[in-house]
Write a protein that holds these residues in place. Structure first.
Motif, PDB file in Angstrom:
ATOM      1  N   ILE A   1       1.013  -1.162  -0.121  1.00  0.00           N
ATOM      2  CA  ILE A   1      -0.002   0.163  -0.041  1.00  0.00           C
ATOM      3  C   ILE A   1       0.796   1.303   0.073  1.00  0.00           C
ATOM      4  O   ILE A   1       2.124   1.205   0.500  1.00  0.00           O
TER       5      ILE A   1
ATOM      6  N   TYR B   1      -3.443   3.680  -1.543  1.00  0.00           N
ATOM      7  CA  TYR B   1      -3.822   3.083  -2.905  1.00  0.00           C
ATOM      8  C   TYR B   1      -2.913   1.764  -2.660  1.00  0.00           C
ATOM      9  O   TYR B   1      -1.818   1.581  -2.183  1.00  0.00           O
TER      10      TYR B   1
ATOM     11  N   TYR C   1      -1.727  -2.253  -4.453  1.00  0.00           N
ATOM     12  CA  TYR C   1      -1.509  -3.183  -5.704  1.00  0.00           C
ATOM     13  C   TYR C   1      -0.955  -4.338  -5.431  1.00  0.00           C
ATOM     14  O   TYR C   1      -0.209  -4.592  -4.134  1.00  0.00           O
ATOM     15  N   GLN C   2      -1.052  -5.376  -6.026  1.00  0.00           N
ATOM     16  CA  GLN C   2      -0.311  -6.511  -5.780  1.00  0.00           C
ATOM     17  C   GLN C   2       1.211  -6.504  -6.301  1.00  0.00           C
ATOM     18  O   GLN C   2       1.524  -5.521  -7.200  1.00  0.00           O
TER      19      GLN C   2
ATOM     20  N   HIS D   1      -1.549   6.686  -8.262  1.00  0.00           N
ATOM     21  CA  HIS D   1      -3.094   6.824  -8.113  1.00  0.00           C
ATOM     22  C   HIS D   1      -3.775   5.745  -8.668  1.00  0.00           C
ATOM     23  O   HIS D   1      -4.821   5.212  -8.632  1.00  0.00           O
ATOM     24  N   ASN D   2      -3.116   5.162 -10.011  1.00  0.00           N
ATOM     25  CA  ASN D   2      -3.973   4.215 -10.903  1.00  0.00           C
ATOM     26  C   ASN D   2      -2.972   2.873 -11.238  1.00  0.00           C
ATOM     27  O   ASN D   2      -3.545   2.282 -12.149  1.00  0.00           O
ATOM     28  N   GLY D   3      -1.720   2.895 -10.979  1.00  0.00           N
ATOM     29  CA  GLY D   3      -1.061   1.938 -11.281  1.00  0.00           C
ATOM     30  C   GLY D   3      -0.404   1.503 -12.496  1.00  0.00           C
ATOM     31  O   GLY D   3       0.204   0.762 -13.022  1.00  0.00           O
ATOM     32  N   ASN D   4      -0.716   2.662 -13.477  1.00  0.00           N
ATOM     33  CA  ASN D   4      -0.248   2.654 -14.928  1.00  0.00           C
ATOM     34  C   ASN D   4       0.911   2.796 -14.983  1.00  0.00           C
ATOM     35  O   ASN D   4       1.881   3.564 -14.564  1.00  0.00           O
TER      36      ASN D   4
ATOM     37  N   THR E   1      -1.756  -4.439 -10.587  1.00  0.00           N
ATOM     38  CA  THR E   1      -3.009  -4.982 -10.556  1.00  0.00           C
ATOM     39  C   THR E   1      -3.574  -4.252  -9.145  1.00  0.00           C
ATOM     40  O   THR E   1      -2.834  -4.630  -8.006  1.00  0.00           O
ATOM     41  N   ARG E   2      -4.607  -3.786  -9.151  1.00  0.00           N
ATOM     42  CA  ARG E   2      -5.149  -2.865  -8.151  1.00  0.00           C
ATOM     43  C   ARG E   2      -5.679  -3.697  -6.960  1.00  0.00           C
ATOM     44  O   ARG E   2      -6.300  -4.837  -7.394  1.00  0.00           O
TER      45      ARG E   2
ATOM     46  N   ALA F   1      -8.414  -3.494  -3.750  1.00  0.00           N
ATOM     47  CA  ALA F   1      -9.479  -2.450  -3.356  1.00  0.00           C
ATOM     48  C   ALA F   1      -8.964  -2.292  -1.603  1.00  0.00           C
ATOM     49  O   ALA F   1      -9.075  -3.079  -1.038  1.00  0.00           O
TER      50      ALA F   1
ATOM     51  N   TYR G   1      -8.623  -3.813   3.473  1.00  0.00           N
ATOM     52  CA  TYR G   1      -8.664  -4.209   2.188  1.00  0.00           C
ATOM     53  C   TYR G   1     -10.022  -5.230   1.775  1.00  0.00           C
ATOM     54  O   TYR G   1     -10.461  -5.586   3.109  1.00  0.00           O
TER      55      TYR G   1
END
Ligand code: FES
Length: 112
Positions: A35, A43, A45-46, A83-86, A98-99, A101, A111
């Motif tokens: 996180i 935020y 992500y895996q 913010h979006n993992g891009n 990969t987000r 939640a 989570y």
């Protein structure tokens, strides 16, 4: 709060900005995630880089670049938007992390 939320930590345990890794269960599968705290948002992500499926961190709990502006992969230096993992640079070819939640409820991070 939804019933299937799982506690991770208190928001106050995370410096701003900072990152921290966890092992969680998604269904029956154990999954490494991290996180990011940035201001009062989190935020998650895996912990798998989409370039070569490697874990991202430089050192335990260190997922951010020097400026603490982006997530950076230790393996080949790909950078990802917090913010979006891009993917925004490096060899990850427009892929994204990969987000996972997460939400903050009463100062605690969960989570789902
Ligand atoms: S494994 Fe992450 S940039 Fe190559």
């Amino acid at each position: 709060m939804a019933q299937n939320n799982h506690y991770l930590c208190k928001l106050s345990e995370l410096a701003d900005p900072s990152s921290k890794s966890f092992e969680i269960k998604i269904g029956r599968k154990k999954t490494d995630i991290f996180i990011i705290r940035k201001e009062d948002e989190v935020y998650a992500y895996q912990n798998i880089c989409p370039h070569a499926q490697a874990p991202l961190e430089w050192n335990p709990d260190e997922f951010l670049d020097e400026q603490k502006e982006n997530i950076i992969c230790a393996m080949h230096g790909a950078k990802f938007n917090i913010h979006n993992g891009n993917c925004i640079s490096g060899p990850c070819g427009g892929a994204a992390l990969t987000r996972v939640a997460v939400e903050i409820v009463d100062g605690e991070v969960f989570y789902t």
